[in-house]
Design a protein around this motif. Structure first.
Motif, PDB file in Angstrom:
ATOM      1  N   GLN A 149       0.837  -1.199   0.000  1.00  0.00           N
ATOM      2  CA  GLN A 149       0.000   0.000   0.000  1.00  0.00           C
ATOM      3  C   GLN A 149       0.865   1.239   0.000  1.00  0.00           C
ATOM      4  O   GLN A 149       1.982   1.224   0.523  1.00  0.00           O
ATOM      5  N   SER A 150       0.328   2.321  -0.547  1.00  0.00           N
ATOM      6  CA  SER A 150       1.037   3.590  -0.498  1.00  0.00           C
ATOM      7  C   SER A 150       0.038   4.718  -0.668  1.00  0.00           C
ATOM      8  O   SER A 150      -1.081   4.511  -1.155  1.00  0.00           O
ATOM      9  N   VAL A 151       0.439   5.896  -0.226  1.00  0.00           N
ATOM     10  CA  VAL A 151      -0.363   7.089  -0.475  1.00  0.00           C
ATOM     11  C   VAL A 151       0.543   8.170  -1.012  1.00  0.00           C
ATOM     12  O   VAL A 151       1.714   8.267  -0.612  1.00  0.00           O
ATOM     13  N   THR A 152       0.004   8.992  -1.877  1.00  0.00           N
ATOM     14  CA  THR A 152       0.719  10.133  -2.422  1.00  0.00           C
ATOM     15  C   THR A 152      -0.092  11.382  -2.149  1.00  0.00           C
ATOM     16  O   THR A 152      -1.241  11.494  -2.598  1.00  0.00           O
ATOM     17  N   GLN A 153       0.488  12.288  -1.401  1.00  0.00           N
ATOM     18  CA  GLN A 153      -0.156  13.573  -1.195  1.00  0.00           C
ATOM     19  C   GLN A 153       0.452  14.518  -2.220  1.00  0.00           C
ATOM     20  O   GLN A 153       1.661  14.744  -2.248  1.00  0.00           O
ATOM     21  N   LEU A 154      -0.399  15.031  -3.067  1.00  0.00           N
ATOM     22  CA  LEU A 154       0.068  15.677  -4.292  1.00  0.00           C
ATOM     23  C   LEU A 154       0.665  17.055  -4.060  1.00  0.00           C
ATOM     24  O   LEU A 154       1.360  17.565  -4.932  1.00  0.00           O
ATOM     25  N   ASP A 155       0.406  17.665  -2.930  1.00  0.00           N
ATOM     26  CA  ASP A 155       0.927  19.002  -2.632  1.00  0.00           C
ATOM     27  C   ASP A 155       1.613  18.996  -1.278  1.00  0.00           C
ATOM     28  O   ASP A 155       1.032  18.537  -0.300  1.00  0.00           O
ATOM     29  N   SER A 156       2.825  19.509  -1.208  1.00  0.00           N
ATOM     30  CA  SER A 156       3.500  19.591   0.093  1.00  0.00           C
ATOM     31  C   SER A 156       2.999  20.800   0.882  1.00  0.00           C
ATOM     32  O   SER A 156       3.004  20.779   2.110  1.00  0.00           O
ATOM     33  N   HIS A 157       2.581  21.854   0.171  1.00  0.00           N
ATOM     34  CA  HIS A 157       2.045  23.053   0.801  1.00  0.00           C
ATOM     35  C   HIS A 157       0.821  23.517   0.010  1.00  0.00           C
ATOM     36  O   HIS A 157       0.819  23.460  -1.220  1.00  0.00           O
ATOM     37  N   VAL A 158      -0.190  23.987   0.750  1.00  0.00           N
ATOM     38  CA  VAL A 158      -1.362  24.612   0.137  1.00  0.00           C
ATOM     39  C   VAL A 158      -1.639  25.901   0.909  1.00  0.00           C
ATOM     40  O   VAL A 158      -1.687  25.887   2.137  1.00  0.00           O
ATOM     41  N   SER A 159      -1.795  26.991   0.155  1.00  0.00           N
ATOM     42  CA  SER A 159      -2.089  28.282   0.780  1.00  0.00           C
ATOM     43  C   SER A 159      -3.471  28.740   0.358  1.00  0.00           C
ATOM     44  O   SER A 159      -3.792  28.726  -0.833  1.00  0.00           O
ATOM     45  N   VAL A 160      -4.279  29.160   1.333  1.00  0.00           N
ATOM     46  CA  VAL A 160      -5.614  29.679   1.055  1.00  0.00           C
ATOM     47  C   VAL A 160      -5.844  30.919   1.906  1.00  0.00           C
ATOM     48  O   VAL A 160      -5.130  31.164   2.888  1.00  0.00           O
ATOM     49  N   SER A 161      -6.844  31.676   1.537  1.00  0.00           N
ATOM     50  CA  SER A 161      -7.274  32.811   2.346  1.00  0.00           C
ATOM     51  C   SER A 161      -8.434  32.372   3.234  1.00  0.00           C
ATOM     52  O   SER A 161      -9.209  31.477   2.876  1.00  0.00           O
ATOM     53  N   GLU A 162      -8.516  32.985   4.388  1.00  0.00           N
ATOM     54  CA  GLU A 162      -9.613  32.666   5.304  1.00  0.00           C
ATOM     55  C   GLU A 162     -10.952  32.874   4.593  1.00  0.00           C
ATOM     56  O   GLU A 162     -11.145  33.858   3.880  1.00  0.00           O
ATOM     57  N   GLY A 163     -11.852  31.893   4.751  1.00  0.00           N
ATOM     58  CA  GLY A 163     -13.164  31.990   4.130  1.00  0.00           C
ATOM     59  C   GLY A 163     -13.265  31.357   2.757  1.00  0.00           C
ATOM     60  O   GLY A 163     -14.358  31.213   2.222  1.00  0.00           O
ATOM     61  N   THR A 164     -12.136  30.945   2.170  1.00  0.00           N
ATOM     62  CA  THR A 164     -12.151  30.292   0.854  1.00  0.00           C
ATOM     63  C   THR A 164     -12.080  28.780   1.019  1.00  0.00           C
ATOM     64  O   THR A 164     -11.683  28.280   2.080  1.00  0.00           O
ATOM     65  N   PRO A 165     -12.457  28.028  -0.039  1.00  0.00           N
ATOM     66  CA  PRO A 165     -12.465  26.561   0.089  1.00  0.00           C
ATOM     67  C   PRO A 165     -11.065  25.968   0.207  1.00  0.00           C
ATOM     68  O   PRO A 165     -10.081  26.522  -0.284  1.00  0.00           O
ATOM     69  N   VAL A 166     -11.035  24.803   0.844  1.00  0.00           N
ATOM     70  CA  VAL A 166      -9.795  24.045   1.008  1.00  0.00           C
ATOM     71  C   VAL A 166      -9.906  22.738   0.232  1.00  0.00           C
ATOM     72  O   VAL A 166     -10.937  22.055   0.294  1.00  0.00           O
ATOM     73  N   LEU A 167      -8.839  22.391  -0.491  1.00  0.00           N
ATOM     74  CA  LEU A 167      -8.744  21.100  -1.168  1.00  0.00           C
ATOM     75  C   LEU A 167      -7.351  20.540  -0.939  1.00  0.00           C
ATOM     76  O   LEU A 167      -6.364  21.139  -1.369  1.00  0.00           O
ATOM     77  N   LEU A 168      -7.267  19.420  -0.262  1.00  0.00           N
ATOM     78  CA  LEU A 168      -5.996  18.722  -0.073  1.00  0.00           C
ATOM     79  C   LEU A 168      -6.121  17.373  -0.780  1.00  0.00           C
ATOM     80  O   LEU A 168      -7.013  16.595  -0.476  1.00  0.00           O
ATOM     81  N   ARG A 169      -5.174  17.108  -1.688  1.00  0.00           N
ATOM     82  CA  ARG A 169      -5.319  15.963  -2.572  1.00  0.00           C
ATOM     83  C   ARG A 169      -4.522  14.754  -2.095  1.00  0.00           C
ATOM     84  O   ARG A 169      -3.381  14.889  -1.632  1.00  0.00           O
ATOM     85  N   CYS A 170      -5.135  13.582  -2.272  1.00  0.00           N
ATOM     86  CA  CYS A 170      -4.503  12.332  -1.861  1.00  0.00           C
ATOM     87  C   CYS A 170      -4.883  11.235  -2.843  1.00  0.00           C
ATOM     88  O   CYS A 170      -6.061  11.031  -3.131  1.00  0.00           O
ATOM     89  N   ASN A 171      -3.892  10.534  -3.359  1.00  0.00           N
ATOM     90  CA  ASN A 171      -4.111   9.328  -4.151  1.00  0.00           C
ATOM     91  C   ASN A 171      -3.532   8.134  -3.405  1.00  0.00           C
ATOM     92  O   ASN A 171      -2.511   8.263  -2.729  1.00  0.00           O
ATOM     93  N   TYR A 172      -4.159   7.007  -3.534  1.00  0.00           N
ATOM     94  CA  TYR A 172      -3.711   5.830  -2.798  1.00  0.00           C
ATOM     95  C   TYR A 172      -3.506   4.659  -3.740  1.00  0.00           C
ATOM     96  O   TYR A 172      -4.015   4.632  -4.863  1.00  0.00           O
ATOM     97  N   SER A 173      -2.752   3.696  -3.247  1.00  0.00           N
ATOM     98  CA  SER A 173      -2.573   2.431  -3.935  1.00  0.00           C
ATOM     99  C   SER A 173      -2.722   1.325  -2.909  1.00  0.00           C
ATOM    100  O   SER A 173      -2.087   1.368  -1.854  1.00  0.00           O
TER     101      SER A 173
END
Lengths: 110, 114
Positions: free
Chosen positions: B2-26
């Motif tokens: 099994q493995s997981v890949t988190q596609l972004d090491s850093h994500v920056s957003v402004s307060e009040g905006t949507p958050v998306l953190l990406r993850c793919n798995y095997s």
């Protein structure tokens, strides 16, 4: 109900010294784990135990030993500490799909 | 394996905006998938978990994740970011067969600006 506790919270060692990290859980969980966390590498499994008296190697076991003499305790030992073992160590316990983590031990080896 | 890949090491957003953190798995088996959060100098807290029930999983603090088998993804979302969401997030995979061993991704640091 304290959950998972770890002793000590911080420790500084010199190269070659030995020490033992203690993990205790009061949830009657069968499975216990030791992980290390290093920057940019997530958590990596060192050793784990599926029950009292049993232990097994994880992903990065070299330089560590463990013991599970009592169901509630899982000890991690460093016989001769090396600078590469500078890390944050997390203990966890689980039953089924519920895994609980301890607060961590920050270890620095000079 | 099994493995997981988190596609972004850093994500920056402004307060009040949507958050998306990406993850793919095997995974060779039917996986369990988790998201954990770690605030600075703190331990890990479980946000949510998927264990083969509903594919849309709701967690704490307004986070949710959707299991998409066809895309082997388990992305974490939140409609509106709060300053207190700034932390490191870990995607984790395990299989449901036998002893459960967690495999962690390398983490995504979420930065939230005012």
């Amino acid at each position: 109900n304290a959950g998972v506790t770890q002793t000590p919270k911080f420790r500084v060692l010199k190269t070659g010294q030995s020490m033992t990290l203690l993990c205790a859980q009061d949830m009657n969980h069968e499975y216990m784990y030791w992980y290390r966390q290093d920057p940019g590498m997530g958590l990596r499994l060192i050793h784990y135990s599926v029950g009292e008296g049993t232990t097994a190697k994880g992903e990065v076991p070299d330089g560590y030993n463990v013991s599970r003499l009592k169901k509630q305790n899982f000890l991690l030992g460093l016989e001769s500490a090396a600078p590469s073992q500078t890390s944050v160590y997390f203990c966890a316990s689980s039953f089924g799909t519920s895994e609980s983590f301890g607060p961590g031990t920050r270890l620095t080896v000079l | 394996a099994q493995s997981v890949t988190q596609l972004d090491s850093h994500v920056s957003v402004s307060e009040g905006t949507p958050v998306l953190l990406r993850c793919n798995y095997s995974s060779s088996y039917s996986p369990s998938l988790f998201w954990y959060v770690q605030h600075p100098n703190k331990g890990l807290q479980l946000l949510l978990k998927y264990t083969s029930a509903a594919t849309l999983v709701k967690g704490i603090n307004g986070f949710e994740a959707e299991f998409k088998k066809s895309e082997t993804s388990f992305h974490l979302t939140k409609p509106s970011a709060h300053m207190s969401d700034a932390a490191e997030y870990f995607c984790v995979v395990s299989d449901l067969t036998g002893f459960q061993k967690l495999v962690f991704g390398t983490g995504t640091r979420l930065l939230v600006s005012p």
